[in-house]
Design a protein around this motif. Structure first.
Motif, PDB file in Angstrom:
ATOM      1  N   GLY A  10       0.826  -1.211   0.000  1.00  0.00           N
ATOM      2  CA  GLY A  10       0.000   0.000   0.000  1.00  0.00           C
ATOM      3  C   GLY A  10       0.855   1.254   0.000  1.00  0.00           C
ATOM      4  N   ILE A  11       1.914   1.223  -0.814  1.00  0.00           N
ATOM      5  CA  ILE A  11       2.885   2.336  -0.814  1.00  0.00           C
ATOM      6  C   ILE A  11       3.192   2.775  -2.242  1.00  0.00           C
ATOM      7  CG2 ILE A  11       5.348   2.841  -0.414  1.00  0.00           C
ATOM      8  CD1 ILE A  11       5.142   1.364   2.226  1.00  0.00           C
ATOM      9  N   LEU A  12       3.249   4.095  -2.432  1.00  0.00           N
ATOM     10  CA  LEU A  12       3.725   4.667  -3.696  1.00  0.00           C
ATOM     11  C   LEU A  12       5.004   5.447  -3.405  1.00  0.00           C
ATOM     12  CD1 LEU A  12       3.154   5.394  -6.772  1.00  0.00           C
ATOM     13  CD2 LEU A  12       2.135   7.507  -5.888  1.00  0.00           C
ATOM     14  N   ILE A  13       6.116   5.027  -4.011  1.00  0.00           N
ATOM     15  CA  ILE A  13       7.349   5.831  -3.953  1.00  0.00           C
ATOM     16  C   ILE A  13       7.227   6.796  -5.123  1.00  0.00           C
ATOM     17  CG2 ILE A  13       9.863   5.788  -4.102  1.00  0.00           C
ATOM     18  CD1 ILE A  13       9.785   3.010  -2.796  1.00  0.00           C
ATOM     19  N   SER A  14       6.944   8.062  -4.795  1.00  0.00           N
ATOM     20  CA  SER A  14       6.412   8.962  -5.829  1.00  0.00           C
ATOM     21  C   SER A  14       7.438   9.876  -6.477  1.00  0.00           C
ATOM     22  CB  SER A  14       5.282   9.809  -5.232  1.00  0.00           C
ATOM     23  OG  SER A  14       5.793  10.657  -4.225  1.00  0.00           O
ATOM     24  N   GLY A  15       8.703   9.855  -6.009  1.00  0.00           N
ATOM     25  CA  GLY A  15       9.687  10.770  -6.602  1.00  0.00           C
ATOM     26  C   GLY A  15       9.190  12.201  -6.517  1.00  0.00           C
ATOM     27  N   ASP A  16       9.264  12.935  -7.635  1.00  0.00           N
ATOM     28  CA  ASP A  16       8.735  14.308  -7.675  1.00  0.00           C
ATOM     29  C   ASP A  16       7.342  14.353  -8.300  1.00  0.00           C
ATOM     30  OD1 ASP A  16      10.987  15.310  -6.522  1.00  0.00           O
ATOM     31  OD2 ASP A  16      11.765  16.316  -8.307  1.00  0.00           O
ATOM     32  N   GLN A  17       6.764  13.186  -8.568  1.00  0.00           N
ATOM     33  CA  GLN A  17       5.460  13.164  -9.243  1.00  0.00           C
ATOM     34  C   GLN A  17       4.339  13.666  -8.324  1.00  0.00           C
ATOM     35  OE1 GLN A  17       4.860  12.311 -12.505  1.00  0.00           O
ATOM     36  NE2 GLN A  17       2.691  12.786 -12.236  1.00  0.00           N
ATOM     37  N   VAL A  18       4.412  13.311  -7.053  1.00  0.00           N
ATOM     38  CA  VAL A  18       3.433  13.837  -6.078  1.00  0.00           C
ATOM     39  C   VAL A  18       4.198  14.206  -4.814  1.00  0.00           C
ATOM     40  CG1 VAL A  18       1.199  13.494  -4.967  1.00  0.00           C
ATOM     41  CG2 VAL A  18       1.848  12.011  -6.863  1.00  0.00           C
ATOM     42  N   LEU A  19       4.223  15.492  -4.492  1.00  0.00           N
ATOM     43  CA  LEU A  19       4.843  15.977  -3.258  1.00  0.00           C
ATOM     44  C   LEU A  19       3.731  16.574  -2.398  1.00  0.00           C
ATOM     45  CD1 LEU A  19       7.918  17.796  -4.884  1.00  0.00           C
ATOM     46  CD2 LEU A  19       7.902  15.529  -3.857  1.00  0.00           C
ATOM     47  N   PRO A  20       3.870  16.506  -1.071  1.00  0.00           N
ATOM     48  CA  PRO A  20       2.739  16.928  -0.230  1.00  0.00           C
ATOM     49  C   PRO A  20       2.472  18.431  -0.224  1.00  0.00           C
ATOM     50  CG  PRO A  20       4.611  16.268   1.124  1.00  0.00           C
ATOM     51  CD  PRO A  20       4.950  15.900  -0.292  1.00  0.00           C
ATOM     52  N   GLY A  21       3.527  19.253  -0.350  1.00  0.00           N
ATOM     53  CA  GLY A  21       3.322  20.699  -0.259  1.00  0.00           C
ATOM     54  C   GLY A  21       3.818  21.447  -1.481  1.00  0.00           C
ATOM     55  N   ILE A  22       4.923  20.985  -2.045  1.00  0.00           N
ATOM     56  CA  ILE A  22       5.520  21.658  -3.199  1.00  0.00           C
ATOM     57  C   ILE A  22       4.778  21.229  -4.459  1.00  0.00           C
ATOM     58  CG2 ILE A  22       7.619  21.840  -4.605  1.00  0.00           C
ATOM     59  CD1 ILE A  22       9.182  21.044  -2.026  1.00  0.00           C
ATOM     60  N   SER A  23       4.508  22.205  -5.327  1.00  0.00           N
ATOM     61  CA  SER A  23       3.953  21.877  -6.638  1.00  0.00           C
ATOM     62  C   SER A  23       5.144  21.678  -7.576  1.00  0.00           C
ATOM     63  CB  SER A  23       3.070  23.036  -7.106  1.00  0.00           C
ATOM     64  OG  SER A  23       2.510  22.735  -8.346  1.00  0.00           O
ATOM     65  N   LEU A  58      -3.722  15.190  -5.407  1.00  0.00           N
ATOM     66  CA  LEU A  58      -3.831  15.254  -6.869  1.00  0.00           C
ATOM     67  C   LEU A  58      -4.861  16.312  -7.268  1.00  0.00           C
ATOM     68  CD1 LEU A  58      -3.766  11.420  -7.676  1.00  0.00           C
ATOM     69  CD2 LEU A  58      -1.921  13.055  -8.091  1.00  0.00           C
ATOM     70  N   ASN A  59      -5.979  16.356  -6.525  1.00  0.00           N
ATOM     71  CA  ASN A  59      -7.010  17.367  -6.814  1.00  0.00           C
ATOM     72  C   ASN A  59      -6.470  18.776  -6.613  1.00  0.00           C
ATOM     73  OD1 ASN A  59      -8.941  15.485  -7.483  1.00  0.00           O
ATOM     74  ND2 ASN A  59      -9.793  15.364  -5.416  1.00  0.00           N
ATOM     75  N   GLN A  60      -5.701  18.962  -5.515  1.00  0.00           N
ATOM     76  CA  GLN A  60      -5.112  20.289  -5.243  1.00  0.00           C
ATOM     77  C   GLN A  60      -4.190  20.719  -6.373  1.00  0.00           C
ATOM     78  OE1 GLN A  60      -2.798  20.250  -1.662  1.00  0.00           O
ATOM     79  NE2 GLN A  60      -4.539  20.714  -0.337  1.00  0.00           N
ATOM     80  N   LEU A  61      -3.335  19.788  -6.799  1.00  0.00           N
ATOM     81  CA  LEU A  61      -2.362  20.122  -7.852  1.00  0.00           C
ATOM     82  C   LEU A  61      -3.084  20.523  -9.132  1.00  0.00           C
ATOM     83  CD1 LEU A  61       0.217  17.251  -7.193  1.00  0.00           C
ATOM     84  CD2 LEU A  61       0.665  19.699  -6.929  1.00  0.00           C
ATOM     85  N   GLU A  62      -4.111  19.744  -9.471  1.00  0.00           N
ATOM     86  CA  GLU A  62      -4.919  20.056 -10.670  1.00  0.00           C
ATOM     87  C   GLU A  62      -5.538  21.441 -10.548  1.00  0.00           C
ATOM     88  OE1 GLU A  62      -6.871  15.914 -12.323  1.00  0.00           O
ATOM     89  OE2 GLU A  62      -8.038  17.223 -11.035  1.00  0.00           O
ATOM     90  N   LYS A  63      -6.111  21.685  -9.364  1.00  0.00           N
ATOM     91  CA  LYS A  63      -6.816  22.940  -9.135  1.00  0.00           C
ATOM     92  C   LYS A  63      -5.865  24.136  -9.286  1.00  0.00           C
ATOM     93  CE  LYS A  63      -9.726  24.729  -5.534  1.00  0.00           C
ATOM     94  NZ  LYS A  63     -10.069  24.588  -4.133  1.00  0.00           N
ATOM     95  N   ASP A  64      -4.651  23.991  -8.747  1.00  0.00           N
ATOM     96  CA  ASP A  64      -3.669  25.083  -8.827  1.00  0.00           C
ATOM     97  C   ASP A  64      -3.325  25.408 -10.283  1.00  0.00           C
ATOM     98  OD1 ASP A  64      -3.679  25.219  -6.121  1.00  0.00           O
ATOM     99  OD2 ASP A  64      -1.749  24.212  -5.822  1.00  0.00           O
TER     100      ASP A  64
END
Ligand SMILES: [Zn+2]
Length: 391
Positions: free
Chosen positions: A229-242, A291-297
């Motif tokens: 149940g883990i995604l190693i996301s690299g820079d594809q999804v970061l929690p605060g930085i776009s 993901l929704n936040q990033l899209e929205k931004d």
């Protein structure tokens, strides 16, 4: 060494990982982005995330002062995901890690999520140090080669910055500065294995699915393990930085924002409650919300540009068009440092190309070689003698 830190006895590791998994279920709050409560690793320390999955940090001498790396353990060795910088400080930390953790268990492969300097500068050096092969996407190997060809990179940066209406002197120094990053990569001589979208890498007890996405770079690889149940996301999804989504100088008519938005949409097919292990900031839950936040931004930025260009139409300024630099000020009204200006131009251009391909605006090149952007409906009723740039 704290109770969160990996120590040699196997039973301690087992207890620790079981605790980590139990705590995890209590942390997930539906519909929110929640920081996972792992201890931040000290320099040279590994933190256990789940059985066989460990987190470490390497310092970066930038405003963003760290990169998260991950180590996957199996019976006959470690797999390292991303590398950090090839500098003395990192070398010293790798020595500490070797003594503490790798003495009896070698690093047997290195995986690069992508070829940006903070992820891959030390890649060649570490592959050589441990005689380990590199796993990377074909697109990112190309990206790496583009960055290390500093002369070509500098001239392509210069062309893009000049066409964006950055004054010549500034464009010269910025393109020189940008291309110098290429010198930070260590030489890569290791055997290379290409990863493709949909590949499954078996590492220890886990199978990791490779998810390749375009937008932040040419072909970024994230790793998803359904079982853990883990995604190693690299820079594809970061929690605060776009993550930066810029038109690249080697593809100056590209539409990376379209690719990026497509990739965010695709990631929504992953379960909402998985743990995200990003390359920067803290591990977190709340993939779909992020993901929704990033899209929205990005849609907000697109709307700001539409409004600015519509304002032109509303005011009847039918002959007016805008350069990238003019429109950067719409998205980033504050004063920008030289480095931020380069990133801002690339990002702004990515949004403008999205609007161009969407039919909202038209891109032309004036007689001085500067790109000009005009509201499409105005361009169509006021044909000019400018050459239309096709993308
Ligand atoms: Zn990156």
């Amino acid at each position: 060494m704290t109770s969160d830190t990996l120590s040699s006895p196997e039973n301690k590791e087992r207890n620790m990982t079981e605790n980590a998994m139990q705590e995890r279920s209590a942390e997930i709050a539906e519909g929110q982005i929640t920081t996972a409560h792992f201890k931040v690793p000290l320099p040279g320390e590994l933190i256990c995330i789940a059985p066989g999955i460990f987190w470490l940090r390497m310092p970066l001498p930038f405003k963003l002062d760290h990169i998260n790396l991950y180590l996957l353990k199996e019976e006959d060795g470690w797999t390292l995901i991303d590398c950090g910088l090839a500098n003395d400080e990192s070398q010293t930390l790798w020595q500490t890690l070797e003594q503490e953790y790798f003495a009896d268990l070698p690093v047997k492969r290195i995986i690069a999520t992508h070829a940006h300097v903070d992820h891959m500068s030390a890649g060649g050096q570490l592959c050589q140090r441990w005689n380990a092969p590199l796993y990377i996407t074909e697109g990112e190997l190309k990206h790496l080669n583009l960055q290390t060809d500093t002369q070509t990179l500098q001239s392509s940066y210069l062309a893009m910055l000049t066409a964006s209406n950055i004054p010549e002197k500034e464009a010269n120094s910025l393109s020189q500065m940008g291309s110098q990053l290429g010198h930070m990569f260590s030489e890569l001589t290791a055997p290379i294995f290409f990863m493709q979208d949909g590949d499954h890498l078996t590492i220890g007890d886990y199978s990791w699915q490779v998810i390749v996405a375009e937008g932040h770079c040419i072909a970024h690889a994230s790793l998803y393990c359904q079982q853990a149940g883990i995604l190693i996301s690299g820079d594809q999804v970061l929690p605060g930085i776009s993550s930066n989504v810029s038109v690249r100088s080697d593809d100056p008519e590209g539409n990376p924002l379209q690719h990026w938005l497509n990739s965010l949409q695709r990631l929504k097919s992953l379960p909402a409650d998985i743990l995200i292990l990003p390359a920067h900031e803290m591990p977190f839950y709340g993939l779909h919300e992020r993901l929704n936040q990033l899209e929205k931004d990005h849609h907000k930025s697109l709307q700001q540009l539409r409004t600015a260009l519509d304002h032109q139409a509303l005011n009847g300024e039918q002959n007016q068009d805008y350069s990238v630099l003019d429109l950067v000020k719409v998205l980033y009204p504050r004063a920008l440092s030289p480095f931020e200006t380069v990133l801002a131009c690339g990002e702004c251009l990515a949004h403008l190309h999205y609007l161009r391909d969407d039919g909202f605006l038209e891109k032309t090149t004036d007689t001085s070689g500067i790109w000009r952007f005009t509201r499409a409906s105005l361009a169509s009723v006021n044909p000019s003698d400018k050459n239309t740039v096709t993308g």
